[in-house]
Design a protein around this motif. Sequence first.
Motif, mmCIF file in Angstrom:
data_model
loop_
_atom_site.group_PDB
_atom_site.id
_atom_site.type_symbol
_atom_site.label_atom_id
_atom_site.label_comp_id
_atom_site.label_asym_id
_atom_site.label_seq_id
_atom_site.Cartn_x
_atom_site.Cartn_y
_atom_site.Cartn_z
ATOM 1 N N GLY A 38 0.730 -1.346 0.157
ATOM 2 C CA GLY A 38 0.240 -0.563 0.439
ATOM 3 C C GLY A 38 0.671 0.884 -0.206
ATOM 4 N N ARG A 39 2.346 1.448 -0.023
ATOM 5 C CA ARG A 39 2.703 3.033 -0.050
ATOM 6 C C ARG A 39 3.040 3.232 -1.006
ATOM 7 N NH1 ARG A 39 6.203 3.385 4.421
ATOM 8 N NH2 ARG A 39 8.396 4.427 3.606
ATOM 9 N N SER A 40 3.237 2.421 -2.465
ATOM 10 C CA SER A 40 3.142 3.076 -4.306
ATOM 11 C C SER A 40 2.501 2.197 -4.960
ATOM 12 C CB SER A 40 4.507 3.962 -3.456
ATOM 13 O OG SER A 40 5.194 2.222 -4.154
ATOM 14 N N PRO A 41 2.268 2.369 -5.849
ATOM 15 C CA PRO A 41 2.100 1.172 -7.142
ATOM 16 C C PRO A 41 3.574 0.974 -7.432
ATOM 17 C CG PRO A 41 1.611 3.590 -7.693
ATOM 18 C CD PRO A 41 1.931 3.797 -6.406
ATOM 19 N N GLY A 42 4.488 1.114 -7.084
ATOM 20 C CA GLY A 42 6.077 -0.010 -7.377
ATOM 21 C C GLY A 42 6.151 -1.029 -6.360
ATOM 22 N N HIS A 43 5.672 -0.473 -5.597
ATOM 23 C CA HIS A 43 5.462 -1.305 -3.855
ATOM 24 C C HIS A 43 4.501 -1.987 -4.781
ATOM 25 C CE1 HIS A 43 7.568 1.459 -1.863
ATOM 26 N NE2 HIS A 43 8.004 0.885 -0.908
ATOM 27 N N ALA A 44 2.939 -1.695 -4.646
ATOM 28 C CA ALA A 44 2.222 -3.047 -5.303
ATOM 29 C C ALA A 44 2.905 -4.027 -6.531
ATOM 30 C CB ALA A 44 0.780 -1.953 -5.817
ATOM 31 N N SER A 45 3.429 -3.343 -7.277
ATOM 32 C CA SER A 45 3.669 -4.404 -8.236
ATOM 33 C C SER A 45 4.758 -5.001 -8.057
ATOM 34 C CB SER A 45 4.172 -3.421 -9.473
ATOM 35 O OG SER A 45 4.694 -4.436 -10.494
ATOM 36 N N ALA A 46 5.869 -4.508 -7.303
ATOM 37 C CA ALA A 46 6.580 -5.332 -6.513
ATOM 38 C C ALA A 46 5.934 -6.985 -5.390
ATOM 39 C CB ALA A 46 7.233 -4.575 -5.542
ATOM 40 N N PHE A 47 5.065 -6.608 -5.542
ATOM 41 C CA PHE A 47 3.961 -8.139 -4.110
ATOM 42 C C PHE A 47 3.083 -8.460 -4.782
ATOM 43 C CE2 PHE A 47 6.788 -4.704 -0.699
ATOM 44 C CZ PHE A 47 7.909 -6.170 -0.964
ATOM 45 N N ALA A 48 2.518 -8.197 -5.616
ATOM 46 C CA ALA A 48 2.104 -8.446 -6.469
ATOM 47 C C ALA A 48 1.388 -10.016 -6.917
ATOM 48 C CB ALA A 48 1.115 -8.068 -7.819
ATOM 49 N N ALA A 49 3.009 -10.753 -6.561
ATOM 50 C CA ALA A 49 2.715 -12.115 -6.708
ATOM 51 C C ALA A 49 3.744 -12.505 -5.770
ATOM 52 C CB ALA A 49 2.599 -11.982 -7.679
ATOM 53 N N PRO A 50 3.360 -12.696 -4.519
ATOM 54 C CA PRO A 50 3.898 -12.509 -3.759
ATOM 55 C C PRO A 50 4.272 -14.609 -3.371
ATOM 56 C CG PRO A 50 1.383 -12.710 -2.714
ATOM 57 C CD PRO A 50 1.402 -12.164 -4.139
ATOM 58 N N ALA A 51 4.240 -14.941 -3.876
ATOM 59 C CA ALA A 51 4.840 -16.235 -4.131
ATOM 60 C C ALA A 51 5.887 -16.355 -5.057
ATOM 61 C CB ALA A 51 4.067 -17.922 -4.575
ATOM 62 N N GLN A 52 6.247 -15.458 -5.920
ATOM 63 C CA GLN A 52 7.616 -15.173 -6.574
ATOM 64 C C GLN A 52 8.759 -14.358 -5.691
ATOM 65 O OE1 GLN A 52 7.767 -16.131 -9.648
ATOM 66 N NE2 GLN A 52 6.257 -17.630 -8.852
ATOM 67 N N VAL A 53 7.832 -14.049 -4.374
ATOM 68 C CA VAL A 53 9.401 -13.520 -3.377
ATOM 69 C C VAL A 53 9.588 -14.334 -2.276
ATOM 70 C CG1 VAL A 53 9.561 -11.591 -2.079
ATOM 71 C CG2 VAL A 53 7.818 -11.553 -4.472
ATOM 72 N N ARG A 54 10.988 -13.926 -2.695
ATOM 73 C CA ARG A 54 11.552 -14.367 -1.569
ATOM 74 C C ARG A 54 12.220 -13.575 -0.004
ATOM 75 N NH1 ARG A 54 9.622 -17.854 -3.645
ATOM 76 N NH2 ARG A 54 9.880 -19.547 -4.250
ATOM 77 N N MET A 55 12.604 -14.090 0.906
ATOM 78 C CA MET A 55 12.543 -13.673 1.785
ATOM 79 C C MET A 55 13.340 -14.010 2.967
ATOM 80 S SD MET A 55 8.476 -13.234 3.362
ATOM 81 C CE MET A 55 7.962 -14.256 1.424
ATOM 82 N N ALA A 56 13.946 -12.403 3.600
ATOM 83 C CA ALA A 56 14.929 -13.463 4.859
ATOM 84 C C ALA A 56 14.972 -11.970 6.222
ATOM 85 C CB ALA A 56 16.147 -13.099 4.365
ATOM 86 N N VAL A 57 14.878 -12.798 7.138
ATOM 87 C CA VAL A 57 14.395 -11.573 8.687
ATOM 88 C C VAL A 57 15.985 -11.745 8.534
ATOM 89 C CG1 VAL A 57 13.942 -10.984 10.608
ATOM 90 C CG2 VAL A 57 12.284 -11.809 8.434
#
Length: 83
Positions: A38-57
């Motif tokens: 929800g921060r920007s249209p670019g962020h929405a595009s980046a997370f549009a397919a969450p299964a395609q995103v890997r993450m680390a903490v």
Amino acid sequence: MRVLYFAWLRQRTGTGEEEVSPPAEVHDLGGLMRWLSGRSPGHASAFAAPAQVRMAVNQEFCGPDHPVKPGDEVAFFPPVTGG
């Protein structure tokens, strides 16, 4: 919380990193991704397919149900393939 973006996520968000303070109801990586969308249209595009995103903490690979807290370093990146 420090958020890092790599590869096409960086291109879509327009930044390699940012400091964020998500609301108290954001408890895990999945919630953080939804909030970041929800921060920007670019962020929405980046997370549009969450299964395609890997993450680390804090430089450890995690799934979307992994908890996040203030002071964490969170990284989002595309799947990595070897060869």
